[in-house]
Design a protein around this motif. Structure first.
Motif, PDB file in Angstrom:
ATOM      1  N   LYS A  49       0.752  -1.126   0.014  1.00 54.54           N
ATOM      2  CA  LYS A  49      -0.061  -0.110   0.061  1.00 54.54           C
ATOM      3  C   LYS A  49       0.712   1.286   0.230  1.00 54.54           C
ATOM      4  CE  LYS A  49      -4.146  -2.242   0.501  1.00 54.54           C
ATOM      5  NZ  LYS A  49      -3.842  -3.717   0.110  1.00 54.54           N
ATOM      6  N   GLY A  50       2.004   1.196   0.582  1.00 51.93           N
ATOM      7  CA  GLY A  50       3.038   2.212   0.387  1.00 51.93           C
ATOM      8  C   GLY A  50       3.189   2.715  -0.727  1.00 51.93           C
ATOM      9  N   MET A  51       3.490   1.798  -2.118  1.00 49.68           N
ATOM     10  CA  MET A  51       3.617   2.126  -3.163  1.00 49.68           C
ATOM     11  C   MET A  51       2.503   3.342  -3.741  1.00 49.68           C
ATOM     12  SD  MET A  51       3.660  -0.156  -6.724  1.00 49.68           S
ATOM     13  CE  MET A  51       4.451  -1.463  -6.009  1.00 49.68           C
ATOM     14  N   VAL A  52       1.300   2.903  -3.438  1.00 46.96           N
ATOM     15  CA  VAL A  52       0.302   3.992  -3.556  1.00 46.96           C
ATOM     16  C   VAL A  52       0.379   5.090  -2.921  1.00 46.96           C
ATOM     17  CG1 VAL A  52      -2.397   3.965  -3.680  1.00 46.96           C
ATOM     18  CG2 VAL A  52      -1.246   1.624  -4.288  1.00 46.96           C
ATOM     19  N   GLN A  53       0.751   5.194  -1.664  1.00 44.15           N
ATOM     20  CA  GLN A  53       0.913   6.235  -1.032  1.00 44.15           C
ATOM     21  C   GLN A  53       1.786   7.385  -1.549  1.00 44.15           C
ATOM     22  OE1 GLN A  53       0.867   5.616   3.440  1.00 44.15           O
ATOM     23  NE2 GLN A  53      -1.208   4.991   3.209  1.00 44.15           N
ATOM     24  N   GLN A  54       2.996   6.632  -2.281  1.00 46.72           N
ATOM     25  CA  GLN A  54       3.958   7.403  -2.789  1.00 46.72           C
ATOM     26  C   GLN A  54       3.579   8.374  -3.859  1.00 46.72           C
ATOM     27  OE1 GLN A  54       7.865   5.618  -3.732  1.00 46.72           O
ATOM     28  NE2 GLN A  54       7.138   4.005  -2.139  1.00 46.72           N
ATOM     29  N   ILE A  55       2.408   7.946  -4.622  1.00 48.17           N
ATOM     30  CA  ILE A  55       1.939   8.929  -5.685  1.00 48.17           C
ATOM     31  C   ILE A  55       0.972   9.710  -5.174  1.00 48.17           C
ATOM     32  CG2 ILE A  55       2.700   7.041  -7.303  1.00 48.17           C
ATOM     33  CD1 ILE A  55      -0.543   6.194  -7.667  1.00 48.17           C
ATOM     34  N   GLY A  56       0.533   9.464  -3.867  1.00 50.22           N
ATOM     35  CA  GLY A  56      -0.306  10.752  -3.413  1.00 50.22           C
ATOM     36  C   GLY A  56      -1.885  10.478  -2.799  1.00 50.22           C
ATOM     37  N   ILE A  57      -2.027   9.194  -3.048  1.00 44.04           N
ATOM     38  CA  ILE A  57      -3.215   8.641  -2.653  1.00 44.04           C
ATOM     39  C   ILE A  57      -3.145   8.260  -1.175  1.00 44.04           C
ATOM     40  CG2 ILE A  57      -4.947   6.777  -2.577  1.00 44.04           C
ATOM     41  CD1 ILE A  57      -4.214   6.309  -5.628  1.00 44.04           C
ATOM     42  N   LYS A  58      -3.611   9.018  -0.332  1.00 45.89           N
ATOM     43  CA  LYS A  58      -3.525   9.053   1.219  1.00 45.89           C
ATOM     44  C   LYS A  58      -4.549   8.301   1.939  1.00 45.89           C
ATOM     45  CE  LYS A  58       0.485  11.208   0.895  1.00 45.89           C
ATOM     46  NZ  LYS A  58       1.900  10.213   0.678  1.00 45.89           N
ATOM     47  N   PHE A  59      -4.093   7.501   2.827  1.00 48.55           N
ATOM     48  CA  PHE A  59      -5.171   6.820   3.525  1.00 48.55           C
ATOM     49  C   PHE A  59      -4.525   5.935   4.821  1.00 48.55           C
ATOM     50  CE2 PHE A  59      -3.277   4.144   0.321  1.00 48.55           C
ATOM     51  CZ  PHE A  59      -3.106   2.830   0.923  1.00 48.55           C
ATOM     52  N   LYS A  60      -5.520   5.477   5.578  1.00 46.26           N
ATOM     53  CA  LYS A  60      -4.604   5.159   6.959  1.00 46.26           C
ATOM     54  C   LYS A  60      -4.235   3.724   6.673  1.00 46.26           C
ATOM     55  CE  LYS A  60      -5.994   3.693  11.680  1.00 46.26           C
ATOM     56  NZ  LYS A  60      -6.969   3.060  12.514  1.00 46.26           N
ATOM     57  N   ALA A  61      -2.982   3.175   7.054  1.00 39.72           N
ATOM     58  CA  ALA A  61      -2.367   1.944   6.794  1.00 39.72           C
ATOM     59  C   ALA A  61      -1.281   1.925   7.960  1.00 39.72           C
ATOM     60  CB  ALA A  61      -1.990   1.907   5.346  1.00 39.72           C
ATOM     61  N   PRO A  62      -1.132   0.562   8.214  1.00 40.70           N
ATOM     62  CA  PRO A  62      -0.065   0.368   9.141  1.00 40.70           C
ATOM     63  C   PRO A  62       1.420   0.966   8.744  1.00 40.70           C
ATOM     64  CG  PRO A  62      -1.130  -1.718   8.774  1.00 40.70           C
ATOM     65  CD  PRO A  62      -1.719  -0.581   7.634  1.00 40.70           C
TER      66      PRO A  62
ATOM     67  N   THR B  16      -7.021  -6.364   9.188  1.00 40.65           N
ATOM     68  CA  THR B  16      -6.415  -4.770   8.823  1.00 40.65           C
ATOM     69  C   THR B  16      -6.361  -4.896   7.351  1.00 40.65           C
ATOM     70  OG1 THR B  16      -5.179  -5.319  10.872  1.00 40.65           O
ATOM     71  CG2 THR B  16      -4.378  -3.725   8.994  1.00 40.65           C
ATOM     72  N   TYR B  17      -6.253  -5.982   6.626  1.00 40.46           N
ATOM     73  CA  TYR B  17      -6.195  -5.674   4.941  1.00 40.46           C
ATOM     74  C   TYR B  17      -7.473  -5.176   4.703  1.00 40.46           C
ATOM     75  CZ  TYR B  17      -6.323  -7.048   0.158  1.00 40.46           C
ATOM     76  OH  TYR B  17      -6.211  -7.034  -1.191  1.00 40.46           O
ATOM     77  N   ARG B  18      -8.760  -5.794   4.992  1.00 42.20           N
ATOM     78  CA  ARG B  18     -10.042  -5.165   4.718  1.00 42.20           C
ATOM     79  C   ARG B  18     -10.234  -3.848   5.057  1.00 42.20           C
ATOM     80  NH1 ARG B  18     -12.251  -9.153   7.376  1.00 42.20           N
ATOM     81  NH2 ARG B  18     -12.893 -10.598   5.891  1.00 42.20           N
ATOM     82  N   GLU B  19      -9.797  -3.396   5.981  1.00 48.00           N
ATOM     83  CA  GLU B  19      -9.949  -2.002   6.595  1.00 48.00           C
ATOM     84  C   GLU B  19      -9.086  -0.950   5.854  1.00 48.00           C
ATOM     85  OE1 GLU B  19      -9.047  -1.952  10.664  1.00 48.00           O
ATOM     86  OE2 GLU B  19     -10.688  -2.973  11.205  1.00 48.00           O
ATOM     87  N   THR B  20      -7.807  -1.772   5.396  1.00 47.92           N
ATOM     88  CA  THR B  20      -6.811  -0.744   4.701  1.00 47.92           C
ATOM     89  C   THR B  20      -7.291  -0.628   3.410  1.00 47.92           C
ATOM     90  OG1 THR B  20      -5.182  -1.523   6.162  1.00 47.92           O
ATOM     91  CG2 THR B  20      -4.412  -0.516   3.953  1.00 47.92           C
TER      92      THR B  20
ATOM     93  N   LEU C 134      -9.378   2.272  -1.244  1.00 38.55           N
ATOM     94  CA  LEU C 134     -10.463   2.505  -2.420  1.00 38.55           C
ATOM     95  C   LEU C 134     -11.338   3.881  -2.347  1.00 38.55           C
ATOM     96  CD1 LEU C 134     -11.567  -1.224  -2.742  1.00 38.55           C
ATOM     97  CD2 LEU C 134     -10.424   0.127  -4.551  1.00 38.55           C
ATOM     98  N   GLU C 135     -11.498   4.032  -0.730  1.00 40.40           N
ATOM     99  CA  GLU C 135     -12.186   5.292  -0.818  1.00 40.40           C
ATOM    100  C   GLU C 135     -11.258   6.629  -1.039  1.00 40.40           C
ATOM    101  OE1 GLU C 135     -14.609   8.473   0.187  1.00 40.40           O
ATOM    102  OE2 GLU C 135     -15.121   6.448  -0.096  1.00 40.40           O
ATOM    103  N   ALA C 136      -9.887   6.432  -0.760  1.00 43.83           N
ATOM    104  CA  ALA C 136      -9.155   7.595  -1.260  1.00 43.83           C
ATOM    105  C   ALA C 136      -8.867   7.692  -2.342  1.00 43.83           C
ATOM    106  CB  ALA C 136      -7.781   7.460  -0.378  1.00 43.83           C
ATOM    107  N   ALA C 137      -8.834   6.553  -3.425  1.00 44.53           N
ATOM    108  CA  ALA C 137      -8.655   6.588  -4.633  1.00 44.53           C
ATOM    109  C   ALA C 137      -9.754   7.334  -5.334  1.00 44.53           C
ATOM    110  CB  ALA C 137      -8.443   5.181  -5.368  1.00 44.53           C
ATOM    111  N   SER C 138     -10.925   6.958  -4.795  1.00 50.36           N
ATOM    112  CA  SER C 138     -12.336   7.474  -5.546  1.00 50.36           C
ATOM    113  C   SER C 138     -12.214   9.008  -5.514  1.00 50.36           C
ATOM    114  CB  SER C 138     -13.556   6.936  -4.891  1.00 50.36           C
ATOM    115  OG  SER C 138     -13.608   7.543  -3.530  1.00 50.36           O
ATOM    116  N   GLN C 139     -11.478   9.486  -4.735  1.00 47.00           N
ATOM    117  CA  GLN C 139     -11.335  11.045  -4.839  1.00 47.00           C
ATOM    118  C   GLN C 139     -10.512  11.715  -5.871  1.00 47.00           C
ATOM    119  OE1 GLN C 139     -13.506  12.360  -2.307  1.00 47.00           O
ATOM    120  NE2 GLN C 139     -13.852  10.154  -2.016  1.00 47.00           N
TER     121      GLN C 139
END
Length: 165
Positions: free
Chosen positions: A54-67, A83-87, A92-97
């Motif tokens: 999920k860090g790979m996705v956060q590096q491009i600016g999709i920010k969301f809560k993850a361990p 934790t996988y289910r929640e993350t 997906l919610e963050a990407a939808s923005q």
């Protein structure tokens, strides 16, 4: 490469459901299963899909809560699966923005310049790769395997058929 955020959401929603089925099958005892001493265990691989991937996705600016990256995996299979289910839901919610235009923007990942749409494509392929590794370790641990792109051996048997070899 994705050119539509909705296409990413649709594809990742489907792929993450397959991953979730596998994670839901893990047991606490199976988390220590390894293919060879010193290589990743089943628990480490499962947790890797939650934080590093999920860090790979956060590096491009999709920010969301993850361990936190490189955090130690829980010793509870149920905690990993939840934790996988929640993350995944948060991702997906963050990407939808995002707008589709954001997929054409570029970022430096792994020393290379990747468009965000390509990064999201690679993100899914990375998860599929590790999901395949997990199924081998799950077999070695004696766990049933959920079918991903077709029925598993166990699913063939439940249908009264013999799995093709």
């Amino acid at each position: 490469m994705f050119t539509s955020v909705q296409d990413f959401i649709k594809d990742y929603s489907r792929e993450s459901q397959s991953t979730q089925k596998l994670l839901d099958s893990l047991t606490d005892e199976s988390l220590g299963q390894e293919i060879l001493p010193g290589l990743r265990t089943l628990g480490i691989l499962a947790w890797h899909l939650i934080h590093d991937d999920k860090g790979m996705v956060q590096q491009i600016g999709i920010k969301f809560k993850a361990p936190a990256a490189h955090s130690e995996h829980p010793q509870s299979a149920a905690v990993i699966a939840q934790t996988y289910r929640e993350t995944t839901a948060a991702l997906l919610e963050a990407a939808s923005q995002w707008s589709d235009d954001r997929l054409q923007e570029s970022n430096n990942l792994f020393g290379q310049t990747w468009k965000n749409g390509f990064t999201l494509f690679q993100f899914i392929k990375h998860e599929v790769h590790h999901r395949g590794q997990m199924t081998i370790l799950m077999r070695q641990a004696g766990l049933p395997i959920a079918g991903v792109y077709g029925p598993s051996k166990e699913e063939w048997e439940r249908m009264g058929m013999t799995a093709p070899v």
